[in-house]
Design a protein around this motif. Structure first.
Motif, PDB file in Angstrom:
ATOM      1  N   ILE A 501      67.323  37.526  -7.419  1.00  0.00           N
ATOM      2  CA  ILE A 501      68.553  37.034  -8.032  1.00  0.00           C
ATOM      3  C   ILE A 501      69.100  38.050  -9.036  1.00  0.00           C
ATOM      4  CG2 ILE A 501      69.435  35.271  -9.616  1.00  0.00           C
ATOM      5  CD1 ILE A 501      67.662  33.249  -8.170  1.00  0.00           C
ATOM      6  N   LEU A 502      68.206  38.773  -9.712  1.00  0.00           N
ATOM      7  CA  LEU A 502      68.663  39.790 -10.667  1.00  0.00           C
ATOM      8  C   LEU A 502      69.514  40.851  -9.995  1.00  0.00           C
ATOM      9  CD1 LEU A 502      65.397  40.321 -12.782  1.00  0.00           C
ATOM     10  CD2 LEU A 502      67.471  39.072 -13.443  1.00  0.00           C
ATOM     11  N   PHE A 503      69.264  41.091  -8.709  1.00  0.00           N
ATOM     12  CA  PHE A 503      70.006  42.111  -7.966  1.00  0.00           C
ATOM     13  C   PHE A 503      71.010  41.492  -7.003  1.00  0.00           C
ATOM     14  CE2 PHE A 503      66.131  44.163  -9.331  1.00  0.00           C
ATOM     15  CZ  PHE A 503      66.552  45.429  -9.696  1.00  0.00           C
ATOM     16  N   SER A 504      71.433  40.258  -7.277  1.00  0.00           N
ATOM     17  CA  SER A 504      72.382  39.593  -6.391  1.00  0.00           C
ATOM     18  C   SER A 504      73.808  40.094  -6.570  1.00  0.00           C
ATOM     19  CB  SER A 504      72.339  38.077  -6.612  1.00  0.00           C
ATOM     20  OG  SER A 504      72.735  37.763  -7.941  1.00  0.00           O
ATOM     21  N   GLY A 505      74.106  40.650  -7.740  1.00  0.00           N
ATOM     22  CA  GLY A 505      75.445  41.193  -7.969  1.00  0.00           C
ATOM     23  C   GLY A 505      76.261  40.418  -8.974  1.00  0.00           C
ATOM     24  N   LEU A 506      75.745  39.302  -9.494  1.00  0.00           N
ATOM     25  CA  LEU A 506      76.488  38.518 -10.481  1.00  0.00           C
ATOM     26  C   LEU A 506      76.004  38.799 -11.899  1.00  0.00           C
ATOM     27  CD1 LEU A 506      78.540  36.209 -11.090  1.00  0.00           C
ATOM     28  CD2 LEU A 506      76.587  34.657 -11.046  1.00  0.00           C
ATOM     29  N   LEU A 507      74.712  38.768 -12.097  1.00  0.00           N
ATOM     30  CA  LEU A 507      74.160  38.911 -13.443  1.00  0.00           C
ATOM     31  C   LEU A 507      74.335  40.327 -13.983  1.00  0.00           C
ATOM     32  CD1 LEU A 507      70.884  36.847 -12.958  1.00  0.00           C
ATOM     33  CD2 LEU A 507      73.101  36.075 -13.800  1.00  0.00           C
ATOM     34  N   VAL A 508      74.366  41.300 -13.109  1.00  0.00           N
ATOM     35  CA  VAL A 508      74.560  42.691 -13.525  1.00  0.00           C
ATOM     36  C   VAL A 508      75.355  43.405 -12.439  1.00  0.00           C
ATOM     37  CG1 VAL A 508      72.373  43.420 -12.471  1.00  0.00           C
ATOM     38  CG2 VAL A 508      73.388  44.791 -14.286  1.00  0.00           C
ATOM     39  N   ASN A 509      76.279  44.263 -12.872  1.00  0.00           N
ATOM     40  CA  ASN A 509      77.050  45.057 -11.918  1.00  0.00           C
ATOM     41  C   ASN A 509      76.126  46.101 -11.289  1.00  0.00           C
ATOM     42  OD1 ASN A 509      78.852  47.107 -10.765  1.00  0.00           O
ATOM     43  ND2 ASN A 509      80.488  45.973 -11.817  1.00  0.00           N
ATOM     44  N   LEU A 510      75.957  46.015  -9.985  1.00  0.00           N
ATOM     45  CA  LEU A 510      74.982  46.872  -9.307  1.00  0.00           C
ATOM     46  C   LEU A 510      75.323  48.354  -9.409  1.00  0.00           C
ATOM     47  CD1 LEU A 510      74.309  44.719  -6.102  1.00  0.00           C
ATOM     48  CD2 LEU A 510      73.008  44.801  -8.225  1.00  0.00           C
ATOM     49  N   THR A 511      76.605  48.676  -9.647  1.00  0.00           N
ATOM     50  CA  THR A 511      76.981  50.091  -9.760  1.00  0.00           C
ATOM     51  C   THR A 511      76.525  50.699 -11.074  1.00  0.00           C
ATOM     52  OG1 THR A 511      79.143  49.473 -10.686  1.00  0.00           O
ATOM     53  CG2 THR A 511      78.995  49.735  -8.288  1.00  0.00           C
ATOM     54  N   SER A 512      76.145  49.856 -12.042  1.00  0.00           N
ATOM     55  CA  SER A 512      75.739  50.366 -13.352  1.00  0.00           C
ATOM     56  C   SER A 512      74.230  50.494 -13.510  1.00  0.00           C
ATOM     57  CB  SER A 512      76.274  49.441 -14.456  1.00  0.00           C
ATOM     58  OG  SER A 512      75.679  48.142 -14.352  1.00  0.00           O
ATOM     59  N   ILE A 513      73.472  50.095 -12.482  1.00  0.00           N
ATOM     60  CA  ILE A 513      72.017  50.161 -12.570  1.00  0.00           C
ATOM     61  C   ILE A 513      71.552  51.605 -12.415  1.00  0.00           C
ATOM     62  CG2 ILE A 513      69.853  49.378 -11.523  1.00  0.00           C
ATOM     63  CD1 ILE A 513      71.222  46.869 -10.653  1.00  0.00           C
ATOM     64  N   LEU A 514      70.524  51.963 -13.151  1.00  0.00           N
ATOM     65  CA  LEU A 514      69.968  53.317 -13.078  1.00  0.00           C
ATOM     66  C   LEU A 514      69.542  53.636 -11.650  1.00  0.00           C
ATOM     67  CD1 LEU A 514      67.770  53.298 -16.322  1.00  0.00           C
ATOM     68  CD2 LEU A 514      70.020  54.359 -16.005  1.00  0.00           C
ATOM     69  N   PRO A 515      69.726  54.878 -11.220  1.00  0.00           N
ATOM     70  CA  PRO A 515      69.426  55.248  -9.826  1.00  0.00           C
ATOM     71  C   PRO A 515      67.989  54.945  -9.398  1.00  0.00           C
ATOM     72  CG  PRO A 515      70.687  56.978 -10.911  1.00  0.00           C
ATOM     73  CD  PRO A 515      70.311  55.994 -11.970  1.00  0.00           C
ATOM     74  N   TRP A 516      67.022  55.103 -10.321  1.00  0.00           N
ATOM     75  CA  TRP A 516      65.631  54.895  -9.923  1.00  0.00           C
ATOM     76  C   TRP A 516      65.267  53.416  -9.790  1.00  0.00           C
ATOM     77  CZ3 TRP A 516      62.217  52.438 -13.343  1.00  0.00           C
ATOM     78  CH2 TRP A 516      62.693  52.269 -14.652  1.00  0.00           C
ATOM     79  N   LEU A 517      66.249  52.520 -10.130  1.00  0.00           N
ATOM     80  CA  LEU A 517      66.051  51.085  -9.934  1.00  0.00           C
ATOM     81  C   LEU A 517      67.009  50.490  -8.903  1.00  0.00           C
ATOM     82  CD1 LEU A 517      65.470  49.636 -13.536  1.00  0.00           C
ATOM     83  CD2 LEU A 517      63.829  49.691 -11.664  1.00  0.00           C
ATOM     84  N   SER A 518      68.078  51.189  -8.624  1.00  0.00           N
ATOM     85  CA  SER A 518      69.133  50.625  -7.775  1.00  0.00           C
ATOM     86  C   SER A 518      68.662  50.357  -6.347  1.00  0.00           C
ATOM     87  CB  SER A 518      70.343  51.561  -7.753  1.00  0.00           C
ATOM     88  OG  SER A 518      69.978  52.820  -7.211  1.00  0.00           O
ATOM     89  N   TRP A 519      67.624  51.053  -5.889  1.00  0.00           N
ATOM     90  CA  TRP A 519      67.149  50.849  -4.513  1.00  0.00           C
ATOM     91  C   TRP A 519      66.572  49.461  -4.295  1.00  0.00           C
ATOM     92  CZ3 TRP A 519      61.959  49.742  -3.977  1.00  0.00           C
ATOM     93  CH2 TRP A 519      61.143  50.011  -5.087  1.00  0.00           C
ATOM     94  N   LEU A 520      66.211  48.764  -5.376  1.00  0.00           N
ATOM     95  CA  LEU A 520      65.654  47.425  -5.239  1.00  0.00           C
ATOM     96  C   LEU A 520      66.669  46.420  -4.715  1.00  0.00           C
ATOM     97  CD1 LEU A 520      63.545  47.230  -8.537  1.00  0.00           C
ATOM     98  CD2 LEU A 520      62.672  47.448  -6.204  1.00  0.00           C
ATOM     99  N   LYS A 521      67.957  46.745  -4.832  1.00  0.00           N
ATOM    100  CA  LYS A 521      68.991  45.816  -4.365  1.00  0.00           C
ATOM    101  C   LYS A 521      68.929  45.611  -2.857  1.00  0.00           C
ATOM    102  CE  LYS A 521      72.555  49.407  -3.931  1.00  0.00           C
ATOM    103  NZ  LYS A 521      73.841  49.902  -4.471  1.00  0.00           N
ATOM    104  N   TYR A 522      68.373  46.565  -2.141  1.00  0.00           N
ATOM    105  CA  TYR A 522      68.310  46.455  -0.680  1.00  0.00           C
ATOM    106  C   TYR A 522      67.269  45.436  -0.225  1.00  0.00           C
ATOM    107  CZ  TYR A 522      71.106  50.708  -0.809  1.00  0.00           C
ATOM    108  OH  TYR A 522      72.104  51.628  -1.040  1.00  0.00           O
ATOM    109  N   PHE A 523      66.447  44.933  -1.148  1.00  0.00           N
ATOM    110  CA  PHE A 523      65.449  43.919  -0.810  1.00  0.00           C
ATOM    111  C   PHE A 523      65.859  42.534  -1.299  1.00  0.00           C
ATOM    112  CE2 PHE A 523      63.230  47.959  -1.118  1.00  0.00           C
ATOM    113  CZ  PHE A 523      62.501  47.981   0.065  1.00  0.00           C
ATOM    114  N   SER A 524      67.100  42.395  -1.762  1.00  0.00           N
ATOM    115  CA  SER A 524      67.574  41.127  -2.318  1.00  0.00           C
ATOM    116  C   SER A 524      68.306  40.315  -1.252  1.00  0.00           C
ATOM    117  CB  SER A 524      68.489  41.392  -3.511  1.00  0.00           C
ATOM    118  OG  SER A 524      69.045  40.182  -3.981  1.00  0.00           O
ATOM    119  N   ILE A 525      67.725  39.186  -0.872  1.00  0.00           N
ATOM    120  CA  ILE A 525      68.378  38.302   0.095  1.00  0.00           C
ATOM    121  C   ILE A 525      69.662  37.708  -0.476  1.00  0.00           C
ATOM    122  CG2 ILE A 525      68.096  36.169   1.422  1.00  0.00           C
ATOM    123  CD1 ILE A 525      65.123  36.791   1.622  1.00  0.00           C
ATOM    124  N   PRO A 526      69.677  37.209  -1.733  1.00  0.00           N
ATOM    125  CA  PRO A 526      70.927  36.664  -2.278  1.00  0.00           C
ATOM    126  C   PRO A 526      72.052  37.694  -2.322  1.00  0.00           C
ATOM    127  CG  PRO A 526      69.061  35.998  -3.636  1.00  0.00           C
ATOM    128  CD  PRO A 526      68.553  37.018  -2.674  1.00  0.00           C
TER     129      PRO A 526
END
Length: 613
Positions: A501-526
């Motif tokens: 849910i943290l990487f769903s796109g509502l709680l935080v803008n995914l474009t602002s996440i640090l590059p070494w963490l942004s890859w986790l968004k690809y494992f987010s079902i929501p």
């Protein structure tokens, strides 16, 4: 667990054939037929036990069985019948999958009716066995139904693990009388039992006593009292022989107490007490090893196994099937569908909760407008929809956990292949339960909210919610498959969804996440579900409302930022979302791939799950 088997021989034979293998069909009319013989040779069984904290754990090996060469074994004590089915339906299921297709349907029905009559289940044949939510047959009738499931194949030898567990004295006596009648019909009945009453003990033909992994006695049950008397242990008057044997073995009887030394009587440490009990068991084992009962049994075993020195350990692992994959799939699917229909907690209740929740959401977000609040509310309701689909799928973890014991027993017994069971669960249980709520939810919410009024957008939203539910459920199965405790799988699912849910796109803008963490968004079902819903709804909408901030440039062709910032396309771009057709459907493709991966993991966990103890 580890097994040490220098020599293992399993052979069934009629006891009156001098060890020559023979198998004749049992019949109720053959009351005097001799039973079959099952022998085990040099069986040792050890269990690895861990103690201490994680940083300094120690592993010790406990010997459960040592050098056993006698006629004994045990099977499941737990129920292996489906509680939502009737007695007749459970027996019919066993007959359909365990009898070959060469046996006609009418013959299978006659076999089921015959077993129902023999077990005294005629009055409750069409009554449901019962679950924790619905009342069914009595404990004794349930136990007899379990026995009937195994009698379908007319086995020469029947194993039972504590058949009287959970039964009152009268019912337990009735079950043992049934087993006694079966033994007189030519079947060999082998079972383990704890502290039977005398009326049950006197039914025994042969008795085996175990302690500290050693055989302390094996021979005629009625000779056991005389054997212990020869060792100096007198059974008190009016004492139950079974209780007397346990007291002697455990060192608790009056006869044993008088022989204890003062040193042992005053021992304070647990280690000393355990050492004494072990010494006592060793004492009885040595006495038995030098007895005539041991020599007679050993001679019989050597006669049976003569000329058969080949190891046959693999016989335990070999499972044969009486029917084809499609036949198994049909019957397992049919039973699973009946179980779903007759279990209101899993079907009707979920539909009612979904409809109620849909009405609440529809009332809360009713009549969305095309302004700044409308944009916020649309994004909020899409986040809720995807999150709700994920957490609703947590109930799927019970799909394999609750039926684990039944699955293990039926698979080992050759009812069906793992693939047939797995696919049947998906077709008759998983898909309907996850599909219908998504359809109901979409039909209620879509029109109450006043979302984009096009047929394409309506069905795209419905399909998206289905895919999110399928994927989340597949992940639940992958986590829960092979688990024995629902709470552990539940905790793992909850933690995983929270991170998603943290990487769903509502709680935080995914474009602002640090590059070494942004890859986790690809494992987010929501994230995939919410992105697809946002593209489907927001693309092409204008949320500027009554405030017209459009300022034309000098060539009257390009709007300024004021109007662009309040459109759905601008919002999608600010979130880093590709609003193209491929940008929409790539989310569904990703969910489909994740579903396949999770289902594959669930199947492999079932396949490689430890099924033999």
């Amino acid at each position: 667990m580890a097994e040490d088997q220098p020599h293992l021989c399993i052979q069934m034979s009629d006891s009156n054939t001098n060890g020559i293998p023979s198998r004749r069909p049992s019949s109720p009319d053959l009351a005097g037929r001799a039973g079959s013989v099952l022998t085990f040779h040099n069986i040792c069984y050890r269990v690895k036990m861990k103690s201490g904290f994680l940083c300094c754990q120690k592993t010790a090996t406990k010997e459960v069985l040592r050098d056993v060469k006698y006629v004994f074994k045990y099977l499941f004590r737990d129920d292996v019948v489906m509680g939502t089915l009737t007695v007749r339906e459970n027996l019919t299921f066993s007959a359909a999958l365990r009898l070959p297709k060469s046996v006609k349907e009418q013959e299978k029905k006659e076999r089921v009716n015959q077993i129902i009559k023999e077990l005294g289940l005629s009055k409750v044949a069409d009554s449901k066995v019962g679950t924790q939510f619905t009342r069914g047959v009595s404990g004794g009738e349930r136990k007899r139904t379990n026995i009937g499931m195994e009698l379908i194949t007319d086995p020469a030898i029947l194993f039972l693990d504590e058949p009287t567990t959970g039964l009152d004295a009268s019912t337990a006596n009735a079950v043992l009388l049934l087993l006694k009648r079966m033994s007189k019909q030519g079947k060999t009945i082998i079972f383990s039992i704890h502290q039977p009453r005398y009326s049950i003990f006197r039914l025994f033909d042969n008795l085996t006593l175990l302690a500290a992994g050693r055989v302390l006695y094996h021979g005629p049950a009625q000779h056991a009292i005389g054997y212990f008397q020869s060792l100096g242990y007198q059974c008190e008057p009016y004492n139950n022989p079974a209780d007397f044997f346990l007291d002697v073995i455990n060192g608790d009887s009056t006869a044993v107490a008088m022989n204890k030394t003062d040193e042992i009587n005053t021992a304070e440490s647990t280690e000393e007490r355990t050492e004494y009990d072990k010494t006592l068991a060793e004492h009885f084992a040595e006495k038995y090893s030098s007895s005539t009962y041991y020599r007679e049994t050993k001679a019989q075993l050597e006669n049976i196994s003569l000329g058969n020195k080949k190891k046959t350990k693999s016989v335990f692992r070999q499972i044969t099937y009486a029917n084809s994959f499609l036949h198994q799939l049909k019957w397992v699917s049919r039973r699973t569908f009946k179980n779903m229909i007759r279990n209101p907690q899993a079907s009707i209740a979920q539909v009612c909760v979904t409809a109620f929740l849909g009405l609440v959401v529809g009332a809360l977000f009713f009549g969305l407008k095309e302004d700044s609040t409308g944009l916020q509310n649309r994004v909020g309701v899409m986040f809720f929809l995807t999150t709700n689909q994920c957490f609703s799928s947590i109930s799927a973890i019970e799909l394999f956990v609750e039926e684990k014991k039944i699955f293990l027993h039926e698979y080992i017994s050759g009812y069906y292949r793992i693939s047939a069971y797995f696919i049947a669960k998906l077709m008759a249980d998983l898909i309907p339960i996850r599909t219908l709520p998504s359809i109901i939810f979409t039909c209620i919410v879509y029109f109450m909210l006043g979302l984009k009024p096009t047929v394409e957008a309506f069905f795209t939203m419905m399909f998206t919610l289905m895919m999110v539910s399928y994927t989340a459920t597949s992940m639940a199965l992958a986590i829960a498959a092979g688990q024995s405790v629902v709470a552990v799988a539940n905790l793992l699912m909850t933690i995983t969804f929270v991170f998603m849910i943290l990487f769903s796109g509502l709680l935080v803008n995914l474009t602002s996440i640090l590059p070494w963490l942004s890859w986790l968004k690809y494992f987010s079902i929501p994230r995939y579900g919410m992105t697809a819903l946002e593209i489907n709804e927001l693309k092409g909408l204008n949320f500027c409302g009554s405030i017209n901030t459009t300022v034309l440039s000098s060539d009257n062709s390009y709007p300024q930022v004021g109007q662009m910032s309040c459109t759905g396309d601008y919002y999608l771009k600010s979130q880093g979302i590709d609003a193209s057709t491929w940008g929409l459907w790539q989310n569904h493709l990703a969910l489909a791939c994740m579903s396949l991966i999770f289902l594959t993991i669930a199947y492999l966990k079932l396949h490689f799950m430890k099924k033999f103890s």
